[in-house]
Scaffold this motif. Structure first.
Motif, PDB file in Angstrom:
ATOM      1  N   TYR A  35      -0.968   3.649   6.963  1.00 56.06           N
ATOM      2  CA  TYR A  35      -1.264   2.964   5.708  1.00 56.06           C
ATOM      3  C   TYR A  35      -0.449   1.684   5.515  1.00 56.06           C
ATOM      4  CZ  TYR A  35      -4.006   6.939   4.049  1.00 56.06           C
ATOM      5  OH  TYR A  35      -4.962   7.919   3.909  1.00 56.06           O
ATOM      6  N   CYS A  36       0.755   1.629   6.093  1.00 56.39           N
ATOM      7  CA  CYS A  36       1.657   0.504   5.814  1.00 56.39           C
ATOM      8  C   CYS A  36       2.107  -0.254   7.057  1.00 56.39           C
ATOM      9  CB  CYS A  36       2.901   0.984   5.070  1.00 56.39           C
ATOM     10  SG  CYS A  36       2.561   1.903   3.581  1.00 56.39           S
ATOM     11  N   GLY A  37       1.840   0.299   8.239  1.00 53.82           N
ATOM     12  CA  GLY A  37       2.307  -0.352   9.458  1.00 53.82           C
ATOM     13  C   GLY A  37       3.813  -0.327   9.601  1.00 53.82           C
ATOM     14  N   ARG A  38       4.482   0.646   8.978  1.00 50.09           N
ATOM     15  CA  ARG A  38       5.939   0.737   9.008  1.00 50.09           C
ATOM     16  C   ARG A  38       6.368   1.993   9.758  1.00 50.09           C
ATOM     17  NH1 ARG A  38       7.713  -1.744   4.082  1.00 50.09           N
ATOM     18  NH2 ARG A  38       9.864  -1.127   4.565  1.00 50.09           N
ATOM     19  N   GLU A  39       7.662   2.062  10.061  1.00 47.56           N
ATOM     20  CA  GLU A  39       8.233   3.245  10.692  1.00 47.56           C
ATOM     21  C   GLU A  39       8.819   4.164   9.626  1.00 47.56           C
ATOM     22  OE1 GLU A  39       7.800   3.906  13.853  1.00 47.56           O
ATOM     23  OE2 GLU A  39       6.818   1.960  14.165  1.00 47.56           O
ATOM     24  N   LEU A  40       8.756   5.464   9.850  1.00 50.16           N
ATOM     25  CA  LEU A  40       9.245   6.428   8.864  1.00 50.16           C
ATOM     26  C   LEU A  40      10.725   6.209   8.572  1.00 50.16           C
ATOM     27  CD1 LEU A  40       8.691   8.925   7.115  1.00 50.16           C
ATOM     28  CD2 LEU A  40       9.237  10.344   9.106  1.00 50.16           C
ATOM     29  N   THR A  50       0.863  -1.182   0.000  1.00 54.36           N
ATOM     30  CA  THR A  50       0.000   0.000   0.000  1.00 54.36           C
ATOM     31  C   THR A  50       0.899   1.231   0.000  1.00 54.36           C
ATOM     32  OG1 THR A  50      -1.716  -1.138   1.259  1.00 54.36           O
ATOM     33  CG2 THR A  50      -1.813   1.260   1.223  1.00 54.36           C
ATOM     34  N   GLY A  51       0.629   2.165  -0.885  1.00 50.75           N
ATOM     35  CA  GLY A  51       1.446   3.372  -0.942  1.00 50.75           C
ATOM     36  C   GLY A  51       1.104   4.305   0.204  1.00 50.75           C
ATOM     37  N   PRO A  52       2.058   4.638   1.064  1.00 47.04           N
ATOM     38  CA  PRO A  52       1.747   5.506   2.208  1.00 47.04           C
ATOM     39  C   PRO A  52       1.329   6.912   1.816  1.00 47.04           C
ATOM     40  CG  PRO A  52       4.122   5.189   2.005  1.00 47.04           C
ATOM     41  CD  PRO A  52       3.479   4.255   1.038  1.00 47.04           C
ATOM     42  N   PHE A  53       1.712   7.333   0.609  1.00 43.17           N
ATOM     43  CA  PHE A  53       1.386   8.691   0.181  1.00 43.17           C
ATOM     44  C   PHE A  53       0.502   8.705  -1.060  1.00 43.17           C
ATOM     45  CE2 PHE A  53       5.578   8.714   2.251  1.00 43.17           C
ATOM     46  CZ  PHE A  53       5.290   9.538   3.332  1.00 43.17           C
ATOM     47  N   ASP A  54      -0.088   7.562  -1.377  1.00 41.74           N
ATOM     48  CA  ASP A  54      -0.932   7.452  -2.570  1.00 41.74           C
ATOM     49  C   ASP A  54      -2.410   7.660  -2.278  1.00 41.74           C
ATOM     50  OD1 ASP A  54       0.819   7.128  -4.639  1.00 41.74           O
ATOM     51  OD2 ASP A  54       0.853   4.951  -4.542  1.00 41.74           O
ATOM     52  N   ASP A  55      -2.904   7.000  -1.248  1.00 38.91           N
ATOM     53  CA  ASP A  55      -4.340   6.883  -1.041  1.00 38.91           C
ATOM     54  C   ASP A  55      -4.927   8.072  -0.292  1.00 38.91           C
ATOM     55  OD1 ASP A  55      -4.294   4.417  -2.313  1.00 38.91           O
ATOM     56  OD2 ASP A  55      -3.874   3.344  -0.444  1.00 38.91           O
ATOM     57  N   GLU A  56      -6.205   8.313  -0.524  1.00 37.36           N
ATOM     58  CA  GLU A  56      -6.919   9.377   0.170  1.00 37.36           C
ATOM     59  C   GLU A  56      -7.304   8.911   1.572  1.00 37.36           C
ATOM     60  OE1 GLU A  56     -10.257  10.563  -2.125  1.00 37.36           O
ATOM     61  OE2 GLU A  56      -9.069  11.346  -3.791  1.00 37.36           O
ATOM     62  N   MET A  88       4.337  12.697   8.016  1.00 35.38           N
ATOM     63  CA  MET A  88       4.880  11.607   7.211  1.00 35.38           C
ATOM     64  C   MET A  88       4.916  10.304   8.009  1.00 35.38           C
ATOM     65  SD  MET A  88       7.934  13.622   5.217  1.00 35.38           S
ATOM     66  CE  MET A  88       8.402  12.154   4.271  1.00 35.38           C
ATOM     67  N   ALA A  89       5.312  10.385   9.269  1.00 36.02           N
ATOM     68  CA  ALA A  89       5.353   9.190  10.115  1.00 36.02           C
ATOM     69  C   ALA A  89       3.959   8.606  10.290  1.00 36.02           C
ATOM     70  CB  ALA A  89       5.962   9.543  11.474  1.00 36.02           C
ATOM     71  N   HIS A  90       2.970   9.495  10.446  1.00 39.82           N
ATOM     72  CA  HIS A  90       1.585   9.032  10.594  1.00 39.82           C
ATOM     73  C   HIS A  90       1.110   8.301   9.344  1.00 39.82           C
ATOM     74  CE1 HIS A  90      -2.649   9.108  11.851  1.00 39.82           C
ATOM     75  NE2 HIS A  90      -2.909   9.432  10.600  1.00 39.82           N
ATOM     76  N   ARG A  91       1.389   8.850   8.172  1.00 40.55           N
ATOM     77  CA  ARG A  91       0.967   8.225   6.919  1.00 40.55           C
ATOM     78  C   ARG A  91       1.607   6.847   6.752  1.00 40.55           C
ATOM     79  NH1 ARG A  91      -2.880  10.621   3.259  1.00 40.55           N
ATOM     80  NH2 ARG A  91      -1.891   9.235   1.771  1.00 40.55           N
TER      81      ARG A  91
END
Length: 409
Positions: free
Chosen positions: A352-357, A139-145, A345-348
């Motif tokens: 969306y991805c369950g990852r760390e920035l 899932t793109g962290p900065f793609d989806d609405e 950015m960390a929140h996104r």
């Protein structure tokens, strides 16, 4: 991290041409990462003859259509080597051409000058398949609405704006929500709708169509009071026959609002793209708000949503009475010193991805992003530039996005 040495003129040619590093590097027999180091830092591959590499890179650029006059002095250092460091004074020649216009004032009462336009917009960027594979992102962290509450980032400023919109809708006030393109106005409206459902509020949103709306007949069709009244009638009673005369239609709307009010409903009229409304329409909103009352109690809130031009229009003499009755709230840029950019950015990435920035971006990359955005740090611009940087890192084979990658993106 690679220390900054001397960027070459090659860097400006690469960024201006919009060619990918891989397009230029492969025919020249050098890796994209090696070409990046050469352009940004003047660092030559140790096992490659410099004269032969100069010819190969120049030939590759020529074959890709770069004008001959731009191929002179490719491998000379730029006059000011400090241009590569992230600062608020980076020269545009070192950066890809982002579509930018100067923001108007950051306060609703700030007036714009004729040469001031909308905020910076970076062309839509999506995460490439190669980048998804490289970073293992499904899932793109900065793609989806924003489609659910967990996706919504909120700092103190955004929470204030959300609550202002909520209270104006509940209490039938007049409010203008202004913000630059990509600042999150649509997200705020989506949050309003979600909150109504979540809290089971009897609050009806009435939204006239703004398709083709413009402030002048030469540009489109101005929204008129008859259109607004018709929208209210059809939203409150879809089976009703809309009255033909203005007076009859106004009485029809008042009666419907009174009936719904008795049933416990509140109502808010939402006009998106309100900056395209002519002054006559803005004045009609004020008259509508005054007319739709039971005693002193207003029956209809009015929420105008638009760009900075909306706040500017409300300052004009021909709508001064509207301004006196309208609260103005602005969606401002995310702060850098406050940590809002990194927090967003960390929140996104987490939501969306369950990852760390830190798995995707080095800390200095965040500062480089802020420099590229030059103060216009709005969600849409952050998303597009972040995707561009991730795509660039994948192309280079870099494990994370660094400041250098951001500058090349």
């Amino acid at each position: 991290m690679t220390p900054n040495t001397h960027p070459l003129r090659l860097h400006t040619v690469l960024t201006a041409s919009r060619l990918s590093l891989r397009q230029v590097a492969e025919p020249a027999g050098i890796s994209p990462a090696g070409l990046s180091q050469l352009a940004l830092h003047g660092q030559w591959p140790k096992r490659r003859d410099q004269a032969e590499l100069r010819q190969a890179v120049t030939r590759s650029l020529a074959d890709l259509g770069v004008p001959t006059e731009q191929l002179d002095h490719l491998f000379e250092p730029l006059p000011d080597a400090t241009q590569t460091a992230p600062s608020t004074t980076d020269k545009p020649s070192l950066l890809p051409p982002l579509r930018r216009a100067h923001r108007a004032g950051t306060h609703p009462n700030t007036r714009t000058t004729p040469n001031q336009e909308d905020t910076m917009l970076i062309a839509k960027q999506s995460l490439t398949t190669d980048a998804r594979k490289h970073f293992k992102l499904f899932t793109g962290p900065f793609d989806d609405e924003v489609t659910q509450d967990a996706h919504l980032f909120a700092n103190a400023e955004i929470r204030f704006v959300r609550e202002m919109v909520w209270q104006a809708a509940l209490n039938a006030r007049m409010l203008a929500l202004v913000g630059e393109s990509g600042s999150g106005k649509t997200t705020i409206l989506g949050d309003l709708k979600e909150r109504i459902q979540r809290e089971n509020k009897l609050l009806k949103i009435i939204a006239p169509s703004v398709v083709g709306m413009a402030d002048k007949d030469t540009k489109g069709k101005p929204l008129k009071s008859s259109d607004i009244l018709a929208a209210i009638v059809l939203d409150l009673d879809p089976k009703a026959t809309v009255a033909q005369t203005s007076e009859a239609r106004t009485r029809q709307v008042l009666k419907l609002l009174e009936e719904h009010r008795k049933a416990g409903w509140a109502h808010v009229l939402v006009l998106e793209e309100a900056h395209d409304s002519p002054s006559t329409t803005l004045n009609q909103f004020k008259r509508l708000h005054e007319r739709m009352r039971v005693g002193r109690a207003p029956l209809l809130g009015i929420l105008m949503v638009g760009h900075q031009e909306l706040a500017d229009k409300l300052q004009k003499n021909d709508v001064r009475e509207v301004l006196q009755r309208t609260e103005i709230v602005e969606l401002r840029p995310l702060g850098v010193k406050s940590g809002d950019l990194a927090a967003y950015m960390a929140h996104r990435v987490k939501a969306y991805c369950g990852r760390e920035l830190g798995e995707l971006f080095e800390l200095d990359a965040i500062a480089a992003l802020a420099t590229r955005l030059q103060g216009d740090i709005y969600p849409l611009a952050i998303n597009n530039l972040s995707n561009r940087a991730l795509n660039q890192a994948a192309e280079l084979g870099a494990p994370v996005v660094t400041a250098d990658v951001v500058r090349m993106a």
